[in-house]
Design a protein around this motif. Sequence first.
Motif, mmCIF file in Angstrom:
data_model
loop_
_atom_site.group_PDB
_atom_site.id
_atom_site.type_symbol
_atom_site.label_atom_id
_atom_site.label_comp_id
_atom_site.label_asym_id
_atom_site.label_seq_id
_atom_site.Cartn_x
_atom_site.Cartn_y
_atom_site.Cartn_z
ATOM 1 N N ILE A 16 3.585 32.232 -31.363
ATOM 2 C CA ILE A 16 2.965 33.099 -30.363
ATOM 3 C C ILE A 16 1.997 32.299 -29.498
ATOM 4 C CG2 ILE A 16 1.380 35.053 -30.072
ATOM 5 C CD1 ILE A 16 2.717 36.237 -32.646
ATOM 6 N N VAL A 17 1.190 31.452 -30.118
ATOM 7 C CA VAL A 17 0.235 30.627 -29.367
ATOM 8 C C VAL A 17 0.981 29.620 -28.492
ATOM 9 C CG1 VAL A 17 -1.578 28.873 -29.584
ATOM 10 C CG2 VAL A 17 -1.709 30.973 -30.921
ATOM 11 N N LEU A 18 2.045 29.023 -29.014
ATOM 12 C CA LEU A 18 2.838 28.100 -28.201
ATOM 13 C C LEU A 18 3.410 28.829 -26.982
ATOM 14 C CD1 LEU A 18 4.731 26.047 -30.942
ATOM 15 C CD2 LEU A 18 2.764 25.306 -29.575
ATOM 16 N N ALA A 19 3.837 30.069 -27.159
ATOM 17 C CA ALA A 19 4.369 30.857 -26.045
ATOM 18 C C ALA A 19 3.283 31.123 -25.002
ATOM 19 C CB ALA A 19 4.961 32.165 -26.553
ATOM 20 N N VAL A 20 2.070 31.401 -25.449
ATOM 21 C CA VAL A 20 0.952 31.612 -24.524
ATOM 22 C C VAL A 20 0.703 30.339 -23.714
ATOM 23 C CG1 VAL A 20 -1.567 31.938 -24.411
ATOM 24 C CG2 VAL A 20 -0.171 33.457 -25.826
ATOM 25 N N LEU A 21 0.718 29.200 -24.397
ATOM 26 C CA LEU A 21 0.464 27.929 -23.711
ATOM 27 C C LEU A 21 1.630 27.505 -22.826
ATOM 28 C CD1 LEU A 21 -1.329 25.971 -26.566
ATOM 29 C CD2 LEU A 21 -2.368 27.019 -24.529
ATOM 30 N N ALA A 22 2.833 27.995 -23.111
ATOM 31 C CA ALA A 22 3.984 27.682 -22.261
ATOM 32 C C ALA A 22 3.822 28.341 -20.892
ATOM 33 C CB ALA A 22 5.277 28.152 -22.925
ATOM 34 N N ARG A 76 -0.287 18.148 -34.909
ATOM 35 C CA ARG A 76 1.161 18.043 -35.062
ATOM 36 C C ARG A 76 1.827 17.497 -33.801
ATOM 37 N NH1 ARG A 76 3.519 23.386 -37.430
ATOM 38 N NH2 ARG A 76 5.347 22.062 -37.669
ATOM 39 N N GLY A 77 1.060 17.304 -32.743
ATOM 40 C CA GLY A 77 1.578 16.678 -31.524
ATOM 41 C C GLY A 77 2.302 17.619 -30.579
ATOM 42 N N PHE A 78 2.022 18.936 -30.660
ATOM 43 C CA PHE A 78 2.726 19.910 -29.827
ATOM 44 C C PHE A 78 2.040 20.170 -28.491
ATOM 45 C CE2 PHE A 78 4.217 22.017 -34.008
ATOM 46 C CZ PHE A 78 5.189 21.054 -34.167
ATOM 47 N N VAL A 79 0.798 19.713 -28.359
ATOM 48 C CA VAL A 79 0.040 19.953 -27.136
ATOM 49 C C VAL A 79 -0.646 18.674 -26.675
ATOM 50 C CG1 VAL A 79 -0.415 22.415 -27.550
ATOM 51 C CG2 VAL A 79 -1.990 20.713 -28.474
ATOM 52 N N ASP A 80 -0.897 18.635 -25.382
ATOM 53 C CA ASP A 80 -1.762 17.603 -24.820
ATOM 54 C C ASP A 80 -3.106 18.269 -24.589
ATOM 55 O OD1 ASP A 80 0.282 15.669 -24.768
ATOM 56 O OD2 ASP A 80 0.987 16.389 -22.819
ATOM 57 N N VAL A 81 -4.174 17.509 -24.765
ATOM 58 C CA VAL A 81 -5.513 18.068 -24.642
ATOM 59 C C VAL A 81 -6.282 17.297 -23.574
ATOM 60 C CG1 VAL A 81 -7.675 18.538 -25.848
ATOM 61 C CG2 VAL A 81 -5.508 18.715 -27.073
ATOM 62 N N LEU A 137 1.116 22.688 -23.335
ATOM 63 C CA LEU A 137 2.300 22.424 -24.130
ATOM 64 C C LEU A 137 2.995 21.169 -23.612
ATOM 65 C CD1 LEU A 137 3.432 24.079 -26.473
ATOM 66 C CD2 LEU A 137 5.000 25.145 -24.863
ATOM 67 N N ASN A 138 3.351 20.272 -24.514
ATOM 68 C CA ASN A 138 4.090 19.064 -24.119
ATOM 69 C C ASN A 138 5.558 19.219 -24.526
ATOM 70 O OD1 ASN A 138 4.205 18.470 -26.873
ATOM 71 N ND2 ASN A 138 2.437 17.106 -26.782
ATOM 72 N N ALA A 139 6.354 18.166 -24.336
ATOM 73 C CA ALA A 139 7.791 18.235 -24.633
ATOM 74 C C ALA A 139 8.053 18.592 -26.095
ATOM 75 C CB ALA A 139 8.467 16.915 -24.267
ATOM 76 N N GLN A 140 7.302 17.983 -26.999
ATOM 77 C CA GLN A 140 7.484 18.283 -28.423
ATOM 78 C C GLN A 140 7.116 19.740 -28.724
ATOM 79 O OE1 GLN A 140 5.540 15.434 -30.988
ATOM 80 N NE2 GLN A 140 6.170 16.483 -32.849
ATOM 81 N N GLY A 141 6.084 20.239 -28.075
ATOM 82 C CA GLY A 141 5.681 21.634 -28.243
ATOM 83 C C GLY A 141 6.733 22.593 -27.705
#
Length: 119
Positions: free
Chosen positions: A17-23, A59-64, A80-84
């Motif tokens: 859900i959080v990954l979807a928000v960041l997408a 886990r490397g799913f986001v860039d900060v 969100l980055n490519a891995q995310g």
Amino acid sequence: MGKQQMTEMLKGTLEGIVLAVLAARPAYGYEVTARLREQGFSDLVEGTVYALLIRIEQRGFVDVEKVPSEKGPPRKVYSLNAQGREQLEEFWRAWGFLSERIGQLHTESHHTESNQGEN
């Protein structure tokens, strides 16, 4: 639905859900929490979201990016980055599978309950 049951179900899906928000667009922790609350996740605690953001960062799913704040220390903005995005796609595949199966079970159990009521 009971609050306890909702909390338990949310635990297993919150990362997706959080990954979807960041997408949708990059955000800092409070923004993520606010967006989730706008979507109806009103009982969500900020600390839960912050802990999850740290975990998905590790886990490397986001860039900060640290962005200056008007008050206080710089904010960490998560994007969100490519891995995310790959992880999010995997989440949607798993969600689709589970949702379809749960829907089938619901239909079958509802049909069975209706037939038992006729006897």
